[in-house]
Design an enzyme around this catalytic site. Sequence first.
Site, PDB file in Angstrom:
ATOM      1  CE  LYS A  50      -3.387  -2.300   2.877  1.00  0.00           C
ATOM      2  NZ  LYS A  50      -3.943  -2.292   4.103  1.00  0.00           N
ATOM      3  CB  ALA A  66      -1.480   0.438   9.144  1.00  0.00           C
ATOM      4  CG  ASP A  67      -2.909  -5.363   6.186  1.00  0.00           C
ATOM      5  OD1 ASP A  67      -3.863  -4.881   5.396  1.00  0.00           O
ATOM      6  OD2 ASP A  67      -3.196  -6.374   6.537  1.00  0.00           O
ATOM      7  CB  THR A  68      -5.110  -4.457  11.582  1.00  0.00           C
ATOM      8  OG1 THR A  68      -4.279  -2.815  11.872  1.00  0.00           O
ATOM      9  CG2 THR A  68      -5.199  -5.111  13.064  1.00  0.00           C
ATOM     10  N   GLY A 103       1.100  -4.267  10.753  1.00  0.00           N
ATOM     11  CA  GLY A 103       2.176  -3.965   9.910  1.00  0.00           C
ATOM     12  C   GLY A 103       2.100  -2.783   9.703  1.00  0.00           C
TER      13      GLY A 103
END
Length: 180
Positions: A50, A66-68, A103
């Site tokens: 991203k 970010a990625d959760t 992340g």
Amino acid sequence: MKIILASNSPRRKELLQQVGIDFEVQAANVEEVTDKTKPDEVVVDLSLLKAKAIADKNPGRVVLAADTVVAYDGKILGKPKDEKDAFLMLSRLSGNTHQVYTGVAIVDETGNINTFAECTEVVMYENSPELIKKYIATGEPMDKAGAYGIQGKGAVLVKEIKGDYNNVVGLPLAKVYRSL
């Protein structure tokens, strides 16, 4: 300098506003595909995907992505497909400890990249099927990884956390702030 948040997440927007970070939003509409399988590697890989997509369109700007994910027993639990899926997820998490991984990828003005993953352990109460169904009926679980939102009505399901609360919401805020 105004940074670019590569996310449409209302929770991430609220967290950045909470600490006074000046930002604009440019959602990264990328296909979220990775060959990684470990939750911490998956979230870093997807956040980097991203961040790079937005940084490529905005050279010289700072980009934050970010990625959760929620993981239980080493397996990633995504957003529920339907109410039945939400019930199965929440029943599985009930009375157990799971992990929330976020992340983060930050691309600075010169193109340098900083990535990291944060993990928070979440202990759920033993939640009755009736309580789980009542929570699902609110509609809140349907757009959330692991089928619950700790910052909303889902807070009543959570017994305790070990680690960064904001990470469970969607962004390890203190670590991001220091990294920026």
